[in-house]
Write a protein that holds these residues in place. Structure first.
Motif, short mmCIF file in Angstrom:
data_model
loop_
_atom_site.label_atom_id
_atom_site.label_comp_id
_atom_site.label_asym_id
_atom_site.label_seq_id
_atom_site.Cartn_x
_atom_site.Cartn_y
_atom_site.Cartn_z
N TRP B 250 0.83 -1.20 0.00
CA TRP B 250 0.00 0.00 0.00
C TRP B 250 0.86 1.25 0.00
O TRP B 250 1.74 1.41 0.84
N THR B 251 0.65 2.11 -0.98
CA THR B 251 1.34 3.40 -0.98
C THR B 251 0.30 4.47 -1.20
O THR B 251 -0.59 4.30 -2.03
N PRO B 252 0.40 5.57 -0.45
CA PRO B 252 -0.60 6.62 -0.63
C PRO B 252 -0.46 7.27 -2.01
O PRO B 252 0.65 7.41 -2.51
N SER B 253 -1.58 7.64 -2.58
CA SER B 253 -1.53 8.31 -3.88
C SER B 253 -1.33 9.81 -3.65
O SER B 253 -1.82 10.35 -2.66
N PRO B 254 -0.68 10.46 -4.57
CA PRO B 254 -0.43 11.88 -4.41
C PRO B 254 -1.71 12.71 -4.51
O PRO B 254 -1.88 13.69 -3.78
N GLU B 255 -2.62 12.28 -5.36
CA GLU B 255 -3.81 13.09 -5.61
C GLU B 255 -4.83 12.89 -4.50
O GLU B 255 -5.10 11.77 -4.10
N ARG B 256 -5.41 13.95 -4.02
CA ARG B 256 -6.30 13.84 -2.87
C ARG B 256 -7.50 14.76 -3.01
O ARG B 256 -8.06 15.21 -2.02
N GLN B 257 -7.84 15.11 -4.22
CA GLN B 257 -8.94 16.02 -4.48
C GLN B 257 -10.26 15.31 -4.25
O GLN B 257 -10.41 14.16 -4.67
N THR B 258 -11.24 15.98 -3.67
CA THR B 258 -12.56 15.38 -3.52
C THR B 258 -13.27 15.36 -4.87
O THR B 258 -13.32 16.38 -5.57
N ILE B 259 -13.78 14.22 -5.25
CA ILE B 259 -14.46 14.13 -6.55
C ILE B 259 -15.96 13.91 -6.38
O ILE B 259 -16.75 14.33 -7.21
N VAL B 260 -16.36 13.24 -5.28
CA VAL B 260 -17.78 13.07 -5.00
C VAL B 260 -18.05 13.56 -3.59
O VAL B 260 -17.29 13.27 -2.67
N GLU B 261 -19.11 14.33 -3.46
CA GLU B 261 -19.45 14.83 -2.15
C GLU B 261 -20.96 14.76 -2.00
O GLU B 261 -21.68 15.32 -2.83
N VAL B 262 -21.44 14.05 -1.00
CA VAL B 262 -22.88 14.05 -0.75
C VAL B 262 -23.12 14.37 0.72
O VAL B 262 -22.34 13.97 1.59
N ALA B 263 -24.20 15.09 0.97
CA ALA B 263 -24.59 15.40 2.35
C ALA B 263 -26.08 15.15 2.47
O ALA B 263 -26.84 15.47 1.56
N GLY B 264 -26.47 14.55 3.58
CA GLY B 264 -27.88 14.24 3.80
C GLY B 264 -28.41 13.29 2.77
O GLY B 264 -29.53 13.41 2.27
N PHE B 265 -27.60 12.29 2.43
CA PHE B 265 -27.93 11.35 1.36
C PHE B 265 -28.79 10.21 1.89
O PHE B 265 -28.45 9.58 2.89
N SER B 266 -29.94 9.98 1.26
CA SER B 266 -30.81 8.87 1.65
C SER B 266 -31.16 8.06 0.42
O SER B 266 -31.40 8.61 -0.65
N SER B 267 -31.19 6.74 0.62
CA SER B 267 -31.50 5.86 -0.50
C SER B 267 -31.72 4.47 0.06
O SER B 267 -30.88 3.95 0.78
N GLY B 268 -32.86 3.87 -0.25
CA GLY B 268 -33.15 2.54 0.28
C GLY B 268 -33.10 2.54 1.79
O GLY B 268 -33.80 3.30 2.45
#
Lengths: 323, 501, 324
Positions: B250-268
């Motif tokens: 395991w090696t950490p990846s350099p890129e750390r940008q948020t690509i998906v962000e959900v808040a108050g997510f409901s489903s099923g």
């Protein structure tokens, strides 16, 4: 020790039957409304002659609706109902005036129905072929047999027998009740009740020790029997046999069963629903006739009612799911 | 005195399509003992039950009942021998009443008809045992899931079994119902029934059982008395395998940008979840089966109705409303049940690989067979899928099928991969290839959400792990906090957490 | 590169050809034609074979839509009624100023397509079982048709139709040419476009198709619309050949279309098969029917032979059984 003290356990059978009526109340109400309307339009219905006449127009449809419903309960379907009805009619018309008489004719009609149904069942179930194609092919073969036996309308049914079934007696109504009663009896046997499990959850039923294949093949046999009996009655009605008289019954049987709430995927629906569905169809045709609609308007109404009956639960379910 | 085993399995083996599921497994069930069968998903528990109940035939080994040995046990022989199984998936018929379901296949008869009086009496007896108060005439379709599970148990008891097998019976039960079941099992034990009990709830197992058999990758890793074992010890028995070099470094990846962000997510099942997914990370979803992991993936993917207070996917606001919209936003989904949800088994390997493109391309444009072949060959080479690509997918092993299910998304090069248990039922070699592939994707800056029932996978592959419990995120573990104990503890809730801590 | 491709995509071997149902059905047709040609003078004459093809063209056109629907995992029981709609409808919409008659044909084809589209709408959005939806549609149409057209035959005065029904182009009937052209298009769409691939995807596994980004609902509606269109086209052709339409004229084509699809090796369970098999399937169907007439078999034997043949072919393709 609390066993049997709980209310209603001793009346399990009747209560279970009652539960099965629950989803059908709407249908029963619609049927009753149509019957009332019919009686209002045609007061003659409320006489022995009126009831007799109506029951005679209804009985064949009730029989084929049951024949289709029992297959749909197992998850199957038959496109051969109409041809089997024709076969029943020609066998009746050719045997009853012969050496063995009416009794021999009834035996011949019943035996051929059972045998043909069972054969279709064995082919579809044992060889694991799709029921819709097997019965499509069977419809040609069975229809061909009917044409071989009686290439053109003919034969004869003894007059007294025609009068008994389709004369001025309510015998047809009695027959509907008799068949319904026999069905209840069958459903009270382990094999009969297994139909539901074999239709809805065949794997689970198999694990529980249900003879799934036997239950399904038996259903095909009974379906064949009901169809040829419908043919026998039609032959008695017309006094002779017609090798193509049954054709319309294939689609009508599906329509009646669907109207009666029998599902396509197996295990869903009841025979009383299918009978009510056929009654609705019959009454509807009669009522529209009396309202002065051209006889064909029934088709328009029938098509719309079937779509409505199936789509409505879907739509309401979707509507309810919305917050 | 040591009671004789009623049923004994000796050296059972079973493979599906050449993949060994059980290898040389032996187990002995004794009267008056509750025997626990533990193991992770895919360890072979269900297969073992199916062998014991005659639903499947073993490839090797034998089953001994009361000293008589059977090479192949039929379902009816098993039933006659007194084996009753409460399966995980219910086998009830919803249009039939409770009593009619309980008696199914063993109805009492009178003159050839079902004896409803006797059925009511006997069904009431077993219903009393499991605490079913409902009217016996109630259609099973009207009952909530937990009550149906109790009907299923009553159905097994109806046959007065000598050997009762319960496959995760408590997964859908309320606390009260679970207690009733516990009392019932203790009573059956006293009456001398042999019970095989499968559960993921360790505290239950600790409370109820005397003996344990642990399955790991189709092999027995422990067969011992539960005396002197604590919950933490059980966890070790289940997950305790040398991770070896199965997992890439395991090696950490350099890129750390948020690509998906959900808040108050409901489903099923999910209620009000906040989550962000970063480029270059593998975000693990852990927890017991069915705690909302799949709903989360499907909800993000637009395949399940979902709502959110706030949602950003790849710099676009809003949740995808359909799968094709999700694909356009750069999401791809690899389902857990690849046969039912992932692949078209009757079609060829190459055809399956082209499927997302068939969905995306203009319907009446011309397909280019040469380009399709070239692409399929490239994908097959990249994932080392060998041989003829015109073969039907159903001819492939589970591992190769999974590769095809993965490969079909690669042409689109999606930046967000949603993977639902991608290594379930996959052989070790392919597992390793998939792990390497996933880490490589992360290194390339893709975001990967990996739901897994295999805890070591989460520990060794993931940058973060969200442990799900009852439709929520019970714990969000950062890389340095991730351990099998921590994940299991969070998944099992407070009681086990104390034990593990 | 091509070397590598060869191992990945083996060339067609003669063995594969023998397992190809379309090829087998063609072989059976040719065999039957040869045997019948020798056994019965006149059967193999060009005029007779051309007549058979003309009959097959109508069934073949209806079976295009049926093949599409069946491959996509459904079934269309309304094609017979749609054939009738079109055969009865064209004379009814005869407009003044529509000298060539093309306008009436286009209107009716649009109507037929819309009927199919409605079927698709019911199946895709109301989730009505295809059999119920299309059956109900057939029943509905049957009623509407009799209400509008009554029980009598209606003659068409339409130059386009007259040409379609009677013209020969280098000896080939226009109807057969129409079938050939439309078949070519149907095969191209089925095998060379993403839309065609979507049909196979839908029939084999609708859930996996949806999760792979295929718009299941839109595809379903489109496929039933195609079925409506080809049934409508068949109705136009029948009208041209017959000169008049009447209610019930399309009824025989429902079962014939399903039989042609099955004879051609398309799985009724969906997901596999091809229109390439349905074409010889339709020809085989009319050949057998004609043959039984030629050898003076009664209608009963004809029907029995026909049914047995379908059953036999079904038994031979054991693959169906493994699918379940």
């Amino acid at each position: 020790m609390s066993s049997l003290t709980r209310t209603g356990d001793d009346r399990l059978y009747w209560r279970a039957q009652g539960e099965r009526n629950r989803g059908l109340m709407g249908l029963f109400a619609v049927v009753a409304a149509f019957l009332a309307l019919y009686a209002y339009l045609f007061p003659g219905l409320l006489s022995v002659a009126g009831v007799s006449k109506f029951a005679q127009s209804w009985l064949p449809l009730a029989l084929v609706a049951m024949a289709q419903a029992i297959l749909m309960l197992t998850g199957g379907i038959s496109l051969a109902i109409g041809a089997t009805v024709s076969l029943g009619a020609v066998i009746a018309a050719t045997t009853m005036s012969g050496y063995f008489g009416v009794a021999g004719g009834i035996v011949a009609v019943s035996a051929s129905g059972l045998a043909i149904g069972a054969l279709c069942g064995v082919i579809a179930i044992r060889l694991r072929l799709p029921a819709i194609i097997v019965t499509l092919a069977a419809s040609f073969i069975i229809g061909g047999l009917a044409l071989l036996i009686l290439p053109r309308p003919g034969g004869a049914i003894p007059g007294w027998f025609s009068d008994l079934l389709a004369g001025n007696t309510p015998a047809a109504l009695g027959l509907v009740f008799l068949v319904a009663l026999l069905w209840k009896l069958y459903l009270a046997t382990p094999l009969g009740l297994s139909l539901y499990a074999a239709g809805e959850n065949p794997v689970g039923a198999y694990r529980a020790g249900v003879p799934v294949d036997a239950a399904r093949i038996a259903a095909y046999a009974i379906s064949g029997l009901l169809s040829t009996l419908a043919g026998l009655f039609i032959a008695a009605q017309t006094g002779s046999g017609d090798p193509v008289i049954g054709q319309a019954f294939t689609l009508n049987s599906i329509a009646a069963a669907v109207l009666g709430g029998v599902g396509f995927l197996g295990g869903r629906g009841t025979m009383r629903g299918a009978i009510a569905g056929s009654l609705l169809l019959s009454v509807m045709i009669n009522v529209m006739f009396f309202l002065g609609f051209p006889p064909v308007a029934q088709y328009v109404a029938q098509g719309l009612i079937i779509i409505g009956a199936v789509a409505l639960p879907q739509l309401t379910a979707r509507f309810r799911r919305r917050p | 005195m040591t009671p004789q085993a009623i049923i004994k399995a000796n050296g059972l083996s079973k493979s599906f399509f050449g993949n060994p599921v059980l290898q040389n497994v032996s187990i002995a069930l004794e009267p008056g003992r509750i025997h626990a069968l533990l193991g992770e998903n895919g360890a072979g528990k269900s297969t073992l039950i199916n062998l014991l109940s005659g639903a499947l035939a073993p490839d090797g080994g034998e089953i001994e009942i009361d000293g008589r040995s059977h090479r192949r046990l039929t379902p009816s022989e098993a039933r006659r021998a007194g084996i009753a199984v409460v399966q995980q998936e219910l086998s009830l018929t919803s249009d039939l009443s409770i009593a009619e379901n309980i008696g199914l296949g063993a109805y009492p008869r009178r003159f050839g008809l079902i004896d409803y009086k006797a059925l009511a009496r006997k069904a009431r007896e077993v219903c009393d045992l499991v605490g079913l108060e409902e009217n016996l005439s109630t259609p099973v379709g009207d009952l909530p899931l937990g009550r149906r599970q109790m009907v299923e148990i009553a159905k097994a008891l109806f046959r007065k079994p000598r050997i009762l097998v319960l496959d995760e019976p408590t997964s859908s039960l309320s606390a009260h119902e679970a207690q009733t079941l516990t009392r019932l099992l203790q009573r059956l034990r006293q009456e001398g029934t042999a019970i095989l009990y499968i559960s993921h709830r360790l505290n239950e197992v600790m409370r109820l059982c005397e003996h344990v058999t642990v399955l790991k990758d189709g092999k027995v890793t422990a067969d011992r008395s539960l005396q002197g074992v604590d919950a933490a010890g059980l966890v070790r028995l289940m997950v305790g395998r040398d991770p070896g070099d199965l997992f890439p470094h395991w090696t950490p990846s350099p890129e750390r940008q948020t690509i998906v962000e959900v808040a108050g997510f409901s489903s099923g099942l999910l209620r009000d979840i906040d989550l962000d997914i970063k480029r270059g990370e593998i975000l693990g979803l852990g927890g017991l089966v069915g705690q909302g992991q799949e709903d989360l993936l499907l909800g993000l993917y637009g395949a399940l109705p979902a709502s959110a207070r706030r949602a950003v996917f790849n710099n676009v606001a809003g949740l995808p409303s359909s799968v094709s919209r999700a694909n356009a936003l750069g999401l791809a989904y690899v389902p857990a049940d690849r046969k039912r949800e992932g692949l078209h088994l009757i079609h060829s390997i190459a055809w399956n690989m082209m499927l997302p493109d068939f969905g995306k391309a203009r319907g009446l444009s011309r397909r280019d067979p040469a380009a399709e072949r070239k692409l399929a060959t490239e994908l097959a080479d990249r994932l080392s899928i060998k041989g003829d690509l015109t073969r039907q997918v159903q001819a492939l092993s589970g591992g190769n099928q999974q590769k095809v299910a993965l490969a079909k998304w690669m042409p689109a090069d999606p930046p967000i991969l949603l993977l639902n248990d991608p290594t379930r039922g996959v052989d070790v070699e392919t597992k390793r290839e998939i792990y390497v592939l996933l880490r490589r994707f992360a290194a390339q800056g893709k975001a990967i959400v990996l739901s897994s029932s295999d805890t070591p996978e989460l520990v060794h592959l993931c940058d973060r792990v969200a442990v799900m419990r009852e439709g929520g995120i019970a714990a969000l573990l950062e890389r340095e906090q991730i351990s099998e104990e921590a994940i299991v503890a969070a998944a099992m809730g407070a009681e086990a957490a104390k034990v593990a801590a | 590169m091509s070397q590598a491709n060869n191992s990945r995509f083996p060339a067609w071997s003669p063995k594969a050809l023998l397992r190809n149902r379309a090829f087998l059905t063609v072989a059976i047709v040719i065999l039957v034609w040869i045997v019948a040609g020798f056994a019965k003078p006149g059967f193999g004459s060009y005029g007779h074979l051309r007549y058979l093809l003309e009959l097959a063209a109508v069934i073949g056109l209806v079976a295009i839509g049926q093949t599409y629907v069946v491959i996509a995992g459904g079934i269309d029981l309304s094609v017979g009624a749609i054939v009738t709609v079109s055969a009865v409808g064209v004379p009814l919409v005869a407009l003044s100023g529509d000298g060539g008659g093309a306008f009436a044909v286009l209107i009716i084809l649009a109507a037929a397509t819309s009927i199919g589209f409605l079927n698709g709408l019911g199946v895709a959005y109301l989730r009505i079982h295809p059999m119920i939806m299309t059956l109900a549609m057939a029943t509905f149409l049957q009623g509407v048709l009799i209400l509008i057209a009554g029980g009598t035959a209606i003659s068409a005065q339409n130059p386009l139709l007259a040409w379609l029904g009677n013209a020969r182009i280098i000896g080939i009937p226009a109807g057969v040419l129409l079938w050939a052209v439309v078949s070519g298009a149907a095969l191209a769409v089925l095998h060379a476009t993403p839309f065609g691939a979507r049909l196979y995807a839908l029939g084999a596994n609708p859930l996996a198709s949806a999760l792979s980004g295929i718009n299941v609902q839109a595809t379903t509606m489109a496929v039933y619309a195609v079925s409506g269109l080809t049934a409508g086209l068949a109705g136009v052709l029948i009208l041209g050949m017959n000169g008049q339409g009447y209610v019930g004229i399309g009824d025989p084509y429902l079962l014939a279309s399903i039989a042609a699809v099955v004879l051609g090796g398309t799985s009724i369970l969906g997901g596999s098969g091809s229109y390439a098999g349905t074409i010889p399937g339709a020809i085989l169907l009319v050949t057998i029917t004609a043959l039984i007439t030629v050898v003076n078999a009664s209608a009963g034997w004809r029907s029995i032979l026909f049914g047995s043949l379908i059953l036999l072919l079904l038994l031979l393709s054991g693959r169906e059984s493994q699918r379940r």
